[in-house]
Design an enzyme around this catalytic site. Structure first.
Site, PDB file in Angstrom:
ATOM      1  N   LYS A   1       0.861  -1.180   0.000  1.00  0.00           N
ATOM      2  CA  LYS A   1       0.000   0.000   0.000  1.00  0.00           C
ATOM      3  C   LYS A   1       0.900   1.233   0.000  1.00  0.00           C
ATOM      4  O   LYS A   1       1.685   1.437   0.926  1.00  0.00           O
ATOM      5  CB  LYS A   1      -0.906   0.002   1.224  1.00  0.00           C
TER       6      LYS A   1
ATOM      7  N   ARG B   1     -10.763  10.027   1.492  1.00  0.00           N
ATOM      8  CA  ARG B   1     -10.610  10.756   2.763  1.00  0.00           C
ATOM      9  C   ARG B   1     -11.687  11.826   2.911  1.00  0.00           C
ATOM     10  O   ARG B   1     -12.129  12.118   4.022  1.00  0.00           O
ATOM     11  CB  ARG B   1      -9.196  11.338   2.856  1.00  0.00           C
TER      12      ARG B   1
ATOM     13  N   LYS C   1       1.463  10.037   5.429  1.00  0.00           N
ATOM     14  CA  LYS C   1       1.526   8.642   5.857  1.00  0.00           C
ATOM     15  C   LYS C   1       2.800   7.950   5.374  1.00  0.00           C
ATOM     16  O   LYS C   1       2.872   6.731   5.300  1.00  0.00           O
ATOM     17  CB  LYS C   1       0.261   7.907   5.376  1.00  0.00           C
TER      18      LYS C   1
ATOM     19  N   GLU D   1       7.585  -7.076   1.402  1.00  0.00           N
ATOM     20  CA  GLU D   1       6.330  -7.006   2.174  1.00  0.00           C
ATOM     21  C   GLU D   1       5.486  -8.259   1.932  1.00  0.00           C
ATOM     22  O   GLU D   1       4.882  -8.807   2.858  1.00  0.00           O
ATOM     23  CB  GLU D   1       5.524  -5.761   1.767  1.00  0.00           C
TER      24      GLU D   1
ATOM     25  N   LYS E   1      -2.144  -1.511  -3.793  1.00  0.00           N
ATOM     26  CA  LYS E   1      -3.000  -0.330  -3.728  1.00  0.00           C
ATOM     27  C   LYS E   1      -2.161   0.936  -3.784  1.00  0.00           C
ATOM     28  O   LYS E   1      -1.173   0.993  -3.049  1.00  0.00           O
ATOM     29  CB  LYS E   1      -3.789  -0.391  -2.421  1.00  0.00           C
TER      30      LYS E   1
ATOM     31  N   SER F   1     -10.217   5.370  -4.966  1.00  0.00           N
ATOM     32  CA  SER F   1     -11.162   6.468  -5.178  1.00  0.00           C
ATOM     33  C   SER F   1     -10.676   7.471  -6.225  1.00  0.00           C
ATOM     34  O   SER F   1     -11.448   7.918  -7.078  1.00  0.00           O
ATOM     35  CB  SER F   1     -11.422   7.176  -3.841  1.00  0.00           C
TER      36      SER F   1
ATOM     37  N   TYR G   1     -14.973   0.743  -7.052  1.00  0.00           N
ATOM     38  CA  TYR G   1     -16.211   1.512  -6.892  1.00  0.00           C
ATOM     39  C   TYR G   1     -17.102   1.376  -8.122  1.00  0.00           C
ATOM     40  O   TYR G   1     -18.233   1.832  -8.111  1.00  0.00           O
ATOM     41  CB  TYR G   1     -15.881   2.989  -6.625  1.00  0.00           C
TER      42      TYR G   1
HETATM   43  C1  PBG Z   1      -7.231   3.778   5.395  1.00  0.00           C
HETATM   44  C2  PBG Z   1      -7.678   3.459   4.012  1.00  0.00           C
HETATM   45  C3  PBG Z   1      -7.531   4.331   2.928  1.00  0.00           C
HETATM   46  C4  PBG Z   1      -8.134   3.713   1.823  1.00  0.00           C
HETATM   47  C5  PBG Z   1      -8.613   2.456   2.251  1.00  0.00           C
HETATM   48  N1  PBG Z   1      -8.308   2.316   3.622  1.00  0.00           N
HETATM   49  C6  PBG Z   1      -6.973   5.714   2.856  1.00  0.00           C
HETATM   50  C7  PBG Z   1      -5.657   5.994   3.412  1.00  0.00           C
HETATM   51  O1  PBG Z   1      -4.795   5.132   3.586  1.00  0.00           O
HETATM   52  O2  PBG Z   1      -5.452   7.169   3.717  1.00  0.00           O
HETATM   53  C8  PBG Z   1      -8.203   4.344   0.458  1.00  0.00           C
HETATM   54  C9  PBG Z   1      -9.160   3.786  -0.508  1.00  0.00           C
HETATM   55  C10 PBG Z   1      -9.465   4.668  -1.660  1.00  0.00           C
HETATM   56  O3  PBG Z   1      -8.859   5.745  -1.892  1.00  0.00           O
HETATM   57  O4  PBG Z   1     -10.362   4.282  -2.421  1.00  0.00           O
HETATM   58  N2  PBG Z   1      -6.843   2.787   6.223  1.00  0.00           N
END
Ligand code: PBG
Length: 332
Positions: free
Chosen positions: A201, A211, A223, A239, A254, A280, A319
């Protein structure tokens, strides 16, 4: 003048009709492989609230969520990922609401499982929706602390497993959390509960609309001390080895579309099923481009979903799942 080429191979032969193209297609895309992420919040909110940066998607209250899941099940969607928006007054720096067995998430999982036992639930394991700092882990002296966070995530996973989650999905990127969660699930009689690890991720700007939808952006900083650096690919295999060895059943990459190389790399190096998260920001790119008249939304959607399959993803979190299911229902 005879312009005929004396060719033994003519690759275009296999592209000459749709029947032949379908016959030789290397990949397929079915609803069985899609997971539909859903945003939800407490019962006192509106049944359905549109999300400005995610055209066509909404945040539901619990009742609205149950209705939406029923519609999706009828369309043939079987898998759902749940993402809560927690009321601000329940957030604190210990993210203690994450462990409330009577809280929004476990209660909602129970309700879904009672009403629709066939609905398959991936529950997100991370602290950001519950933390007043908006980070996936606990913040102490401006640092995201690993081991104490893992112990909270482990208890959180037990709460979700007890509520009936089919897969707990740690999306936090702390070190060692998969092993800790697997051990706790085994010790507490949840041998059947799966772990879908967010393995690779990346710290990404493509999470922006998510968010917004959950009001879960970090209050300070970014992050980057826990999510991966987008300059790296080999690190994703490190990982993956850890997560698989620690007991992950499915590993995830991701975001998705900007990271197809990572999906392909992992799928060539490990046998554990790989899920891609078509996040998203990727959804928003296609939606807003289509709204501006820049491209055909349906075609761009299908083409990008197939790209995940071609890269080696067995599972796609998207989505677009409902829109794709609606197209299939219309026979397209
Ligand atoms: C947070 C989480 C995130 C997403 C899924 N779980 C956002 C982040 O890490 O800030 C993002 C999913 C998306 O953008 O569709 N644990």
């Amino acid at each position: 003048m005879d312009s005929r080429l004396n060719l033994t191979t003519r690759p275009r032969r296999l592209r000459s009709t749709s029947e032949i193209r379908n016959l030789v297609a290397e990949t397929s895309l079915s609803l069985e492989q899609l997971v539909y992420p859903l945003f939800f919040t407490h019962e006192n909110a509106a049944e359905k609230t549109d999300i400005k940066t995610l055209p066509g998607l909404a945040r539901y209250n619990v009742n609205g969520l149950l209705k939406e899941i029923e519609i999706c099940l009828k369309l043939g969607i079987k898998h759902f990922a749940l993402f809560p928006k927690i009321n601000d007054d329940l957030k604190n720096s210990n993210a203690s609401e994450a462990l409330n067995a009577a809280g929004l998430v476990p209660q909602t999982i129970r309700l879904i499982k009672q009403k629709f036992p066939e609905a398959h639930i991936f529950s997100d394991i991370a602290l950001d929706p519950f933390s007043s700092d908006g980070h996936d882990g606990l913040v102490r002296n401006n640092q995201i602390i690993n081991d104490e966070t893992v112990s909270i995530l482990t208890q959180m996973a037990l709460v979700h497993a007890d509520a009936g989650a089919d897969f707990v999905s740690p999306s936090d990127m702390m070190d060692g959390r998969i092993g800790a969660i697997r051990e706790a699930l085994e010790e507490n009689g949840f041998q059947k509960t799966g772990i879908m690890a967010y393995t690779a991720k990346y710290a990404s700007s493509f999470y922006g609309p998510f968010r917004d939808a959950l009001d879960s952006a970090p209050r300070a900083g970014d992050k980057k001390t826990y999510q991966m650096d987008y300059r790296n690919i080999k690190e994703s295999l490190t990982e993956a080895y850890f997560d698989i060895e620690e007991g992950a059943d499915i590993i995830m990459v991701k975001p998705g579309l900007p990271y197809l190389d990572v999906i392909q790399y992992l799928s060539q190096n490990v046998n554990t099923p790989i899920a891609a998260y078509n996040v998203s920001g990727e959804y928003a790119m296609i939606k807003f481009a289509a709204l501006a008249g820049a491209m055909d939304e349906q075609k761009a959607m299908i083409e990008s979903l197939y790209a995940f399959r071609r890269a080696g993803a067995r599972i796609i979190f998207t989505y677009f799942a409902k829109q794709y299911a609606e197209l299939l229902a219309k026979g397209l």
